[in-house]
Design a protein around this motif. Structure first.
Motif, PDB file in Angstrom:
ATOM      1  N   UNK A 276       0.823  -1.224   0.000  1.00 48.46           N
ATOM      2  CA  UNK A 276       0.000   0.000   0.000  1.00 48.46           C
ATOM      3  C   UNK A 276       0.851   1.265   0.000  1.00 48.46           C
ATOM      4  N   UNK A 277       1.986   1.235   0.693  1.00 49.45           N
ATOM      5  CA  UNK A 277       2.855   2.416   0.710  1.00 49.45           C
ATOM      6  C   UNK A 277       3.352   2.740  -0.686  1.00 49.45           C
ATOM      7  N   UNK A 278       3.777   1.709  -1.408  1.00 48.69           N
ATOM      8  CA  UNK A 278       4.333   1.958  -2.738  1.00 48.69           C
ATOM      9  C   UNK A 278       3.271   2.373  -3.738  1.00 48.69           C
ATOM     10  N   UNK A 279       2.013   1.992  -3.453  1.00 48.78           N
ATOM     11  CA  UNK A 279       0.932   2.377  -4.359  1.00 48.78           C
ATOM     12  C   UNK A 279       0.324   3.712  -3.964  1.00 48.78           C
ATOM     13  N   UNK A 280       0.704   4.220  -2.801  1.00 48.37           N
ATOM     14  CA  UNK A 280       0.081   5.452  -2.315  1.00 48.37           C
ATOM     15  C   UNK A 280      -1.305   5.214  -1.768  1.00 48.37           C
ATOM     16  N   UNK A 281      -1.554   3.995  -1.221  1.00 51.67           N
ATOM     17  CA  UNK A 281      -2.874   3.668  -0.674  1.00 51.67           C
ATOM     18  C   UNK A 281      -2.834   3.721   0.850  1.00 51.67           C
ATOM     19  N   UNK A 282      -4.028   3.717   1.449  1.00 53.65           N
ATOM     20  CA  UNK A 282      -4.079   3.738   2.907  1.00 53.65           C
ATOM     21  C   UNK A 282      -3.889   2.346   3.496  1.00 53.65           C
ATOM     22  N   UNK A 283      -4.312   1.358   2.760  1.00 57.30           N
ATOM     23  CA  UNK A 283      -4.207  -0.013   3.261  1.00 57.30           C
ATOM     24  C   UNK A 283      -4.398  -0.952   2.078  1.00 57.30           C
ATOM     25  N   UNK A 284      -4.300  -2.266   2.344  1.00 60.46           N
ATOM     26  CA  UNK A 284      -4.644  -3.218   1.293  1.00 60.46           C
ATOM     27  C   UNK A 284      -6.161  -3.189   1.109  1.00 60.46           C
ATOM     28  N   UNK A 285      -6.657  -3.841   0.060  1.00 60.23           N
ATOM     29  CA  UNK A 285      -8.085  -3.751  -0.239  1.00 60.23           C
ATOM     30  C   UNK A 285      -8.938  -4.375   0.854  1.00 60.23           C
ATOM     31  N   UNK A 286      -8.458  -5.501   1.428  1.00 59.39           N
ATOM     32  CA  UNK A 286      -9.261  -6.201   2.440  1.00 59.39           C
ATOM     33  C   UNK A 286      -8.446  -6.375   3.721  1.00 59.39           C
TER      34      UNK A 286
END
Lengths: 127, 214, 531
Positions: free
Chosen positions: C96-106
Motif C-alpha cells: 500500500x505504501x508503494x501504491x500510495x494507498x491507505x491499506x490493502x483492499x481487504x
C-alpha cells in the motif's frame, strides 16, 4: 469524486432471469434424455457440450459476466487456460506411459476390495 | 413498503468511493472463485485420468448411482441459483420482503439438496459402495473402489461448499431483516450470489460426468 | 511527548492493539516476527543435519531421526518461511505504501491470513512433537501412505498454510488493481509491485492444486482412497504430477518477490533509472506464466513417459529467458550509475552472483540427459539452495536492511552489517559450492551415510554451515541493537524515489497525510521524464 453505485450495476429484467432458468431446466432434461441414445464415443462430448452451454448461461447471465466487462472477466476465463495447461500436460504423459509407471507386461496385482460377481451373473442397475 | 427500515452504508475508511469499494469486493470474489475453479478443476483432472485408464469401471459404476436423484438435485440447485439472482435483484429494486423470501427459498433448496445427498450417501454406505479400502460391494471391475473414492471426494467437497453457502445465506438473511441491503448497498448479497452460482456450476459438470455417462 | 511523532508503532498501545490490528504495516511486522522464528527453526534443523553429516558414522542422530531432520528442515523452510517470507512481511508492509494507498483492499482478510498462517504453523509444530515426518518435504507416495510418522498433521498444516497464501494473493491482486493512488499508472508502479502481482497470480492459480493434492493424501492415509496408492490400483506418479504442478510454480512464488526487491535495491543504490522498465516488469509476468509449463522436470526419472520428459525439458529452458532478461537489465542498470556500497547493495551483489550460479545450474538440470545423472544428487541440493537461499534469502535480507529504517525508524550499524554479510557470503559458498562437487561425483541426496571418499567435502560443507550461522547470529544481534539503541532514521536515508520514502519513518497509521498524486515513474533520478 463519488460514483453512485447504481451507475455501475445493471438491473437485469426478470424475464431474462426466467428465460435462463427455463433454458437450464430444458437443458437438464435434454442431457438426461439423450442418454437413451448411444452415440458411442460421442456420449461424453454431447454431455460435456450441454454442460458447457449450461455453465455459459450461469456465468454470463446469473453471474453477470455479460455486462461486467472489467478485469473479472479476464481473470475467470484466463484461469480456464491454466486448468487446460494442467490437463493437457498431464495428458501428454498418461496415455504414453505404462500404468502406474510400469509396462503392461509387468503389471502388478492390486489388492482390490471389490468382490467379484460369480461368473456369468451380470449386475443390473441397482435402481 | 419496505423503505421503512433502511440502514445507510458507510464506505470503509481506506476506500475513496463506494464504486471502488464495490469493484474491489467483486474482483476479490472473482479471484477467489478462480482458486475454487483450480481446486475443483484438479479433481476433474483426477477423474479424467482414471476414466482414461478404466473407462469400463466408470461405465459400470454409474449404474450404481441413481440418475433420478441426481437429476432432481440438478433441478433443485438450478432453482436455488435462480432464487439467488432474484434475491439480489430484489435488493437492487428495494423490495425487502421479496429479498427475504427469495433468500429463504434459496436456503430451503440448499437444504433439500443436502437432504437428497444424505439419502444417496446412506444408500451407498448401506450397499458398501464406499471409497477406497472401505469398499465392500460386489462389482465386475476391480477398480470400482477408485471410482467411489473420486465420487465421494468430489460430491463431498461440493456438499461442504453447499454447507458453507448455507451459513452465508443465513448471515445474509439476518442482515436483510435488519434492512442493511437496499438499492445503494448490496455488496455481500452479490458476492455470496457469485459464490452460490459457482457451486451450482460445479454440480452442472458433476451430474453428467458421474451419473449419466459413466 | 512531542519528541516522538505519531506513527503506526506508537499510535495505539497494548497487546490487543496488535492482535486485532487491521493496519497492513503491523500485520507485516507480525508476519516478519513469525517468519524470522521459522527461519531460525529451519536453520537449526539445517545445522543439526549438517552436523550429522560431518562423518559417515552415527554421530548424534539415528538414521530415522536424520530423515525427520531433513524433512522438517525442508517443510519448515518451504511452507513456513520462504513462501510467505517476502510477500507476507515486506510485501504487506510495502504494497500500500508503494501504491500510495491507505491499506490493502481487504484489511480484515489480511489479518485472517496471518491467523490462518499461525494456525497452520501450529499444526506443523504439533507434527514435530508427535513423531515428526520422515518423507521429505515432498511427501511422495507410496512411502507417505505407509510411514508411521505423523504425516497427517504436517500435510494438514501445509494445507492450511496454503490458504493463508491464497488469501494474501487475492488481497494483493485486488489491491494492485483497485487501490493505486491518482496518477499511479501501471507503468509508474515500482517493480516490487509488479513482482508481487506476478507472485499473487501463481499463489491463486497453483496453491489450490496443492490443497487438493494434500487433501487426497490425507484421505489416502485415513480411508485408503487409493488414488495415489499402487497397491490399491492408484498411481504414485500422479501424486508427483499434482504435487509439482503447485510446487514448481511455488519456486517462483519464492523467487519473484526477491527479484522485485532486487530491482528496488539496484535503482536506489545506483541512483539510476532501471534499464528496460517494461521488460523487467513483463518478464515477471512471463516467469509466472511459464512456471506452469515446466513441472515435469521433477519427474524425469520417476517413470513419466519419455515424450513428456522431452517436452518438459524443452519447456523448462523457456524460463531462462525472462530470468536472464532481468539479470542483464540489473547489470545494465549499474552501468554508469553512482553506486553507494551500503548493506542492502552488498546483498544485491550477493544475489546477483549466487542467483546466476543457481540459474545456470538450473539450465544444466533442465537438460533431460544430464539430469538423469544428476537427479537426486547433491548437485540438485546445491542448485536449489543457490536459487532459494542465494537468491530469495539474500534478497529478503537485503530488502530487510533497505526498508528497516522505514519499518522501525532506526538505523543499524553498517560496519557490523558488512561483517555479517561477509560471514554469510563465505559460509554459504563453503556449504553449497562444495555440494556441487559432491553431487557431480555422485553423492545422492537425503542419505544418512556415505562413502569415506566424500568425507572431506562433507566436513568442509559442515564447517561452512557454522560460518554462515555466525553471520546470521551477528545479524540478529545488531538488528536487535538497532531497535534499542539505533540512530533515529531520517524519512529517506537512501534518497530513493518510490512513494514509501516520501512519508515519515516510521509511517503514519494511514500511511500518508494526504493521498499522494503521482506524476513520474518510480526511478526517475535527476532526469527528465523518459518517454
Amino acid at each position: 469524486m463519488h460514483d453512485h453505485p447504481s451507475s455501475h450495476h445493471m438491473i437485469v429484467p426478470v424475464k431474462t432471469y426466467v428465460a435462463v432458468f427455463v433454458s437450464l431446466l430444458v437443458l437438464t432434461f435434454v442431457t438426461v434424455f439423450v442418454t437413451r441414445f448411444d452415440f458411442g464415443a460421442f456420449n461424453l462430448i454431447v454431455a460435456l457440450a450441454i454442460a458447457l452451454l449450461k455453465a455459459g448461461l450461469v456465468v454470463m447471465i446469473f453471474m453477470g459476466l455479460k455486462w461486467n466487462k472489467s478485469f473479472d472477466r479476464l481473470a475467470f476465463f484466463g484461469s480456464l487456460v491454466f486448468l487446460f495447461i494442467f490437463f493437457s500436460l498431464v495428458f501428454v504423459d498418461i496415455p504414453l506411459r505404462g500404468y502406474r509407471g510400469v509396462e503392461e507386461s509387468q503389471q502388478i496385482n492390486i489388492k482390490s476390495p471389490v468382490k467379484p460377481f460369480p461368473k456369468g451373473t451380470m449386475p443390473n442397475a441397482a435402481h | 413498503m419496505s423503505m421503512t427500515l433502511k440502514k445507510p452504508h458507510h464506505v470503509a475508511h481506506h476506500f475513496a468511493s463506494e464504486a471502488q469499494e464495490f469493484e474491489s469486493a467483486r474482483l476479490g470474489m472473482w479471484i477467489f472463485l478462480v482458486q475454487e475453479l483450480l481446486f475443483f478443476g484438479a479433481l476433474f483432472v483426477v477423474y479424467a485420468i482414471f476414466r482414461w485408464w478404466h473407462p469400463e469401471t466408470f461405465m459400470e459404476a454409474h449404474q450404481y448411482l441413481s440418475w433420478k436423484w441426481g437429476a432432481f438435485n440438478t433441478v433443485v440447485l438450478i432453482a436455488s441459483s435462480f432464487t439467488m439472482v432474484m434475491a439480489v435483484r430484489s435488493a437492487q429494486v428495494n423490495q425487502r420482503k421479496s429479498l427475504i423470501s427469495y433468500l429463504s427459498l434459496t436456503l430451503i433448496f440448499a437444504g433439500v439438496f443436502l437432504g437428497v445427498k444424505y439419502i444417496e450417501y446412506m444408500e451407498k454406505i448401506h450397499h458398501g459402495f464406499l471409497p477406497g479400502s472401505f469398499f465392500s460391494a460386489q462389482g465386475v471391475s476391480e477398480y470400482l473402489h477408485l471410482f467411489f473414492g473420486i465420487y465421494f471426494t468430489m460430491t463431498g467437497l461440493h456438499g461442504l461448499h453447499i454447507l458453507v453457502g448455507m451459513a452465508l445465506i443465513v448471515w445474509l438473511l439476518i442482515r436483510s431483516f435488519r434492512g442493511e441491503f437496499h438499492s445503494e448497498y448490496y455488496t455481500p448479497l452479490e458476492m455470496v450470489g457469485l459464490y452460490w452460482h459457482f457451486v451450482d456450476l460445479v454440480w452442472i459438470f458433476l451430474f453428467p460426468l458421474l451419473y449419466l455417462i459413466g | 511527548m512531542s519528541q516522538v511523532p505519531l506513527n503506526y508503532l506508537n499510535a495505539t498501545k497494548g497487546l490487543k492493539s496488535w492482535l486485532f490490528t487491521l493496519d497492513h504495516k503491523r500485520i507485516g511486522i507480525m508476519y516478519l516476527m513469525f517468519i524470522a522464528i521459522s527461519f531460525g527453526l529451519g536453520g537449526f534443523f539445517a545445522l543439526a543435519l549438517r552436523l550429522e553429516l560431518l562423518n559417515p558414522k552415527e554421530l548424534l542422530f539415528t538414521a530415522k531421526q536424520y530423515n525427520q531432520l531433513f524433512t522438517l528442515h525442508g517443510a519448515v523452510m518451504v511452507f513456513l518461511f520462504i513462501v510467505p517470507s517476502i510477500p507476507a512481511s515486506l510485501g504487506n508492509f510495502l504494497l500500500p505504501l508503494q501504491l500510495g494507498a491507505k491499506d490493502v483492499a481487504f484489511p480484515r482478510l489480511n489479518l485472517a491470513s496471518l491467523y490462518i498462517y499461525v494456525f497452520g504453523g501450529l499444526f506443523c509444530v504439533y507434527s514435530m512433537f508427535s513423531g515428526a515426518v520422515d518423507t521429505g518435504w515432498t511427501f511422495y507416495t507410496p512411502y507417505s501412505i505407509d510411514t508411521s510418522t505423523s504425516v497427517i498433521s504436517m500435510t494438514l498444516g501445509a494445507f492450511i498454510l496454503g490458504f493463508s497464501s491464497i488469501l494474501t494473493g487475492v488481497n494483493f491482486i485486488v489491491t494492485i488493481h483497485k487501490m493505486r493512488a491518482p496518477g499511479m499508472t501501471w507503468f509508474r508502479m515500482p517493480l516490487m509491485v509488479w513482482s508481487l502481482y506476478a507472485t499473487a497470480i501463481i499463489q491463486v492459480l497453483a496453491t489450490p492444486v496443492l490443497a487438493i493434492t494434500l487433501l487426497l493424501l490425507i484421505l489416502e492415509r485415513t480411508m485408503g482412497i487409493g488414488i495415489f496408492n499402487p497397491a490399491l490400483g492408484g498411481d504414485p506418479v500422479l501424486f508427483q504430477h499434482f504435487f509439482w504442478f503447485y510446487s514448481h510454480p511455488a519456486v517462483y512464488i519464492m523467487i519473484l518477490p526477491a527479484m522485485g526487491v532486487i530491482s528496488e535495491l539496484v535503482t536506489a543504490f545506483c541512483r539510476k533509472n532501471i534499464f528496460g522498465y517494461k521488460l523487467v516488469a513483463f518478464s515477471s509476468l512471463a516467469i509466472a506464466i511459464i512456471s506452469f509449463f515446466v513441472w515435469g522436470h521433477h519427474l524425469f526419472v520417476s517413470g513419466q513417459s519419455d515424450y513428456a520428459a522431452m517436452i518438459f525439458s524443452l519447456l523448462t529452458y523457456l524460463v531462462a529467458i525472462p530470468s536472464a532478461v532481468k539479470v542483464f537489465n540489473w547489470i545494465a542498470t549499474m552501468y554508469r550509475g553512482s553506486i553507494q556500497i551500503k548493506a542492502p547493495f552488498l546483498y544485491f551483489l550477493a544475489f546477483l552472483f549466487l542467483f546466476s550460479i543457481g540459474g545456470f545450474t538450473g539450465i544444466m538440470l533442465g537438460a533431460l540427459s544430464l539430469d538423469v545423472h544428476l537427479h537426486d544428487t547433491y548437485f540438485v541440493v546445491a542448485h536449489f539452495h543457490y536459487v532459494m537461499m542465494g537468491g530469495t534469502v539474500m534478497a529478503f535480507i537485503g530488502g530487510l536492511h533497505y526498508w528497516w529504517p522505514k519499518m522501525f525508524g532506526r538505523m543499524y550499524s553498517e560496519f557490523w552489517a558488512f561483517i555479517a554479510w561477509a560471514f554469510v557470503m563465505v559460509g554459504f559458498n563453503m556449504v553449497f559450492f562444495t555440494q556441487f562437487i559432491l553431487g557431480a561425483k555422485g553423492m545422492p541426496r537425503r542419505y544418512y551415510s556415505y562413502l569415506d571418499q566424500f568425507q572431506p567435502l562433507h566436513a568442509f560443507s559442515t564447517f561452512g554451515s557454522w560460518v554462515m550461522a555466525v553471520g546470521f547470529i551477528l545479524m540478529a544481534f545488531y538488528l536487535m541493537d538497532s531497535l534499542l539503541n539505533g540512530k533515529k532514521a531520517p524519512d529517506n536515508p537512501w534518497g530513493a524515489l518510490t512513494l514509501e520514502w516520501q512519508t515519515q519513518s516510521p509511517p503514519l497509521t494511514e500511511n500518508f497525510i494526504e493521498t499522494p498524486v503521482v506524476t513520474r515513474g518510480p526511478y526517475d533520478f535527476g532526469q527528465e521524464k523518459r518517454s
